[in-house]
Design an enzyme around this catalytic site. Structure first.
Site, PDB file in Angstrom:
ATOM      1  N   HIS A 177     -13.105  -2.360 -13.984  1.00 60.87           N
ATOM      2  CA  HIS A 177     -14.317  -3.060 -14.414  1.00 60.87           C
ATOM      3  C   HIS A 177     -15.299  -2.166 -15.135  1.00 60.87           C
ATOM      4  O   HIS A 177     -16.079  -2.624 -15.947  1.00 60.87           O
ATOM      5  CB  HIS A 177     -14.927  -3.826 -13.244  1.00 60.87           C
TER       6      HIS A 177
ATOM      7  N   GLU B   5      -3.763 -15.904 -13.390  1.00 63.13           N
ATOM      8  CA  GLU B   5      -3.643 -14.448 -13.327  1.00 63.13           C
ATOM      9  C   GLU B   5      -2.707 -13.999 -12.220  1.00 63.13           C
ATOM     10  O   GLU B   5      -2.544 -12.820 -11.973  1.00 63.13           O
ATOM     11  CB  GLU B   5      -5.032 -13.799 -13.195  1.00 63.13           C
TER      12      GLU B   5
ATOM     13  N   CYS C 128      -8.737 -14.810 -21.218  1.00 63.02           N
ATOM     14  CA  CYS C 128      -9.917 -13.953 -21.082  1.00 63.02           C
ATOM     15  C   CYS C 128      -9.547 -12.551 -20.626  1.00 63.02           C
ATOM     16  O   CYS C 128     -10.399 -11.713 -20.421  1.00 63.02           O
ATOM     17  CB  CYS C 128     -10.938 -14.591 -20.148  1.00 63.02           C
TER      18      CYS C 128
ATOM     19  N   ASP D 185      -4.901  -9.134 -14.566  1.00 59.23           N
ATOM     20  CA  ASP D 185      -4.246  -9.258 -13.275  1.00 59.23           C
ATOM     21  C   ASP D 185      -2.828  -9.803 -13.418  1.00 59.23           C
ATOM     22  O   ASP D 185      -1.925  -9.394 -12.690  1.00 59.23           O
ATOM     23  CB  ASP D 185      -5.074 -10.153 -12.343  1.00 59.23           C
TER      24      ASP D 185
HETATM   25  C1  PEP Z   1      -8.052 -10.799 -15.672  1.00 59.72           C
HETATM   26  O1  PEP Z   1      -7.560 -10.531 -14.581  1.00 59.72           O
HETATM   27  O2  PEP Z   1      -7.407 -10.812 -16.745  1.00 59.72           O
HETATM   28  C2  PEP Z   1      -9.487 -11.096 -15.780  1.00 59.72           C
HETATM   29  C3  PEP Z   1     -10.024 -11.475 -16.914  1.00 59.72           C
HETATM   30  O3  PEP Z   1     -10.231 -10.954 -14.649  1.00 59.72           O
HETATM   31  P1  PEP Z   1     -10.785  -9.561 -14.117  1.00 59.72           P
HETATM   32  O4  PEP Z   1     -10.485  -8.522 -15.153  1.00 59.72           O
HETATM   33  O5  PEP Z   1     -12.236  -9.750 -13.893  1.00 59.72           O
HETATM   34  O6  PEP Z   1     -10.000  -9.358 -12.870  1.00 59.72           O
HETATM   35 MG    MG Z   2      -8.634 -10.951 -12.744  1.00 57.08          MG
END
Ligand code: PEP
Ligand code: MG
Length: 579
Positions: free
Chosen positions: A188, A430, A501, A454
């Site tokens: 993150h 995911e 996303c 994920d």
């Molecule tokens: C993902 O897992 O692709 C996602 C967009 O969620 P995060 O990166 O917040 O886990």
């Molecule tokens: Mg994720």
């Protein structure tokens, strides 16, 4: 030094080492004779802290304007508060505490009182108090203070691990790069850096021990390279390169108001991923057609307790109003995994990514989840909100979450509070089981958004933050691509909408492929919006489908990568890979 390319861009600035010292505060009982010395230490430290804060106030007033700098005035007022000083002094004189212990005890006691009060304004004062206490302690102990929130000059942060909350609180105007020993490119912190347009290189083991504070440092977030103690010739070469990149970025700006449509008129949506309401300004600046992922966990971060429904409502409303009628997908809380929030007191787990996180926590803590859903629903009266559940692995979870959503709607209706009754609900795909059972899940939702970060980690059984296996982690792996194609095909067959996303959506190499696979929405970091739009608007669907068919013939990820890079090169868009 070579590490992993965590956030694109190049820059040059002084290294700013973050050796967060572990402060050990010992309780010592002092003698009558020592009281004067300890009080003396205390008074000097308070005075020094006050001067430092005044300095910070003046700098921040220059940098961010008087309004925002007001926060520092509040800190100064607190440190000047005679009641606070008296309380600490009394612990030294009457309880015979050494000065550091007296400070720690007083701050802890007073912060606790603030934290128990339900008013968010007052609760935040606890954070301010702790900040001040920490400053006084460091000044007594002679520990230099690394305050990332108020930088005087441009720096490249160098740390063992830069946490998402540390970065979110930093003075990002002056943060020109991030270098860390640990961290994966889909952590993150990396995502936040990309959203903030700050170059980052992770995985530089031992960097803290080899690099000196203040040396001129070059960071190349595209190649994953950092160079330290560079000479003036190198600096001028880099400045030239930075200028070239700036002119490419300027050119891309021409696309800010261009619709995201292929040459033959196939329209997709290019949306943005955000973490905090303040990101909206950059989203608008870069011409996104919506927000495809609002990671609400950032609203829960760097604070001492849970945000109230009211505070959340305010944040969501701010984003919806800022987006002025454009769609905003608000993802419900996705805490756990690599996103730790201390006040949740989550148990230490052997495998946090496979453990108690996201929707799993929300379905257990119904009241917390419902408060968030009510906040989103209430905000939906101010724009085009959509709700998205993270980490869905089964139909049961969708049904359980929808049931709580219905309760939240009912409660609002009873109170005659307005919300969008047609609000769309979707899930993140995911977890492989959600991709495999997409047809079953589709019956209960309006849309899918594929979370490749994920999805890749779970499909390939490779921890997204673990450097020793990062070579295997690749969202262009044919297995991941097959799952993605399956989800898009099913959703279209059932008349639903599928976005993405995960970070793959913002990878210029993947754009034509994903277009050819039929993706409806690309939700990307703000720095990638115009790059992806440039590619989409430069090709037609026949070409994109052909690229897709070619890619699906390959059985290994390196061939896929090589081929996609060649495609961009042929189309004279290779330069997009380097900015
Ligand atoms: C993902 O897992 O692709 C996602 C967009 O969620 P995060 O990166 O917040 O886990
Ligand atoms: Mg994720």
């Amino acid at each position: 030094m070579q590490g992993s390319a965590a956030s694109p861009g190049i820059s040059v600035a002084k290294a700013y080492l973050i050796h967060e010292p572990h402060i050990t505060i010992e309780h010592k009982e002092i003698s009558q004779e020592q009281i004067r010395d300890e009080l003396d230490l205390l008074h000097k430290a308070i005075e020094k802290s006050k001067l430092q804060l005044e300095e910070v106030y003046h700098i921040s007033k220059e940098n961010i304007g008087e309004d925002k700098a007001e926060i520092m005035m509040a800190h100064i007022a607190m440190i000047e508060d005679p009641v606070l000083a008296k309380e600490i002094e009394s612990k030294v004189m009457n309880q015979r505490f050494n000065a550091v212990w007296a400070v720690k005890e007083t701050i802890d006691e007073q912060a606790k009182i603030f934290e128990m009060i339900d008013d968010p304004y007052i609760r935040e004062r606890a954070e301010d108090l702790k900040d001040i206490g920490n400053r006084i302690l460091k000044n007594i102990l002679g520990i230099p203070f690394k305050d990332l929130s108020n930088m005087i000059e441009d720096v490249i942060l160098v740390g063992e691990e830069i946490s998402p909350s540390m970065l979110a609180a930093a003075d990002t105007k002056h943060v020109k790069g991030i270098i860390s020993e640990g961290g994966g490119i889909t952590s993150h912190t990396a995502i936040l850096a990309r959203n903030m347009d700050i170059p980052a290189v992770f995985g530089l083991k031992g960097v803290l021990n080899t690099v000196k504070d203040g040396v001129l440092t070059y960071i190349d977030g595209n190649a994953g390279v950092a160079e330290f103690d560079i000479d003036s010739q190198k600096v001028s070469e880099i400045r030239k390169k930075i200028n070239e990149q700036m002119s490419i970025k300027e050119k891309l700006k021409e696309l800010v108001n261009t619709p995201s449509s292929t040459i033959d008129g196939h329209v997709v949506e290019i949306a943005a991923n955000i973490g905090v309401p303040e990101d909206v300004a950059r989203v608008i600046e870069n011409g996104a057609e919506g927000i495809g992922l609002f990671r609400t966990e950032f609203v829960y971060m760097h604070r001492s307790g849970m945000p109230t429904e009211e505070e959340q409502f305010f944040s969501y409303k701010q984003v919806l109003q800022g987006m002025n009628g454009k769609p905003v997908i608000i993802r419900t809380l996705d805490v756990g995994g690599d996103k730790e929030i201390p006040y949740f007191n989550l148990p230490k787990e052997e495998n946090p990514f496979l453990g108690f996180r996201a929707i799993r926590i929300c379905l257990e803590d119904k009241d917390m989840f419902k408060a968030q859903l009510r906040a989103i629903l209430r905000a939906s009266a101010y724009g085009k909100a959509r709700i998205m559940y993270p980490m869905i692995s089964s139909v049961d979870e969708v049904l359980a979450a929808n049931k709580i959503l219905e309760e939240a709607k009912r409660e609002l209706k009873e109170k005659k509070i307005e919300f969008d009754e047609q609000i769309q609900v979707g899930v993140m795909v995911e977890i492989p089981s959600a991709a495999i059972n997409a047809d079953m899940i589709a019956k209960h939702v309006d849309f899918f958004s594929i979370g490749t970060n994920d999805l890749t980690q779970y499909t390939l059984a490779v921890d997204r933050g673990n450097r020793s296996v990062s070579k295997i982690y690749n969202s262009l792996n044919p297995a991941v691509l097959r799952l993605i194609q399956g989800v898009i095909d099913i959703s279209h067959k059932m008349g639903k909408f599928t976005g993405m996303c995960g970070e793959l959506a913002g990878d210029p190499k993947a754009a034509i492929l994903l277009l050819g696979m039929g993706l409806d929405e690309f939700s990307v970091s703000t720095a990638s919006i115009l790059k992806i739009r440039k590619i989409i608007t430069s090709v037609d669907m026949k070409f994109a489908k052909n690229v897709r068919d070619e890619v699906f013939k390959f059985t290994d990820v390196s061939s896929v990568e090589r081929y996609l890079a060649d495609v961009l090169k042929e189309r004279n868009m290779e330069y997009l890979l380097n900015i």
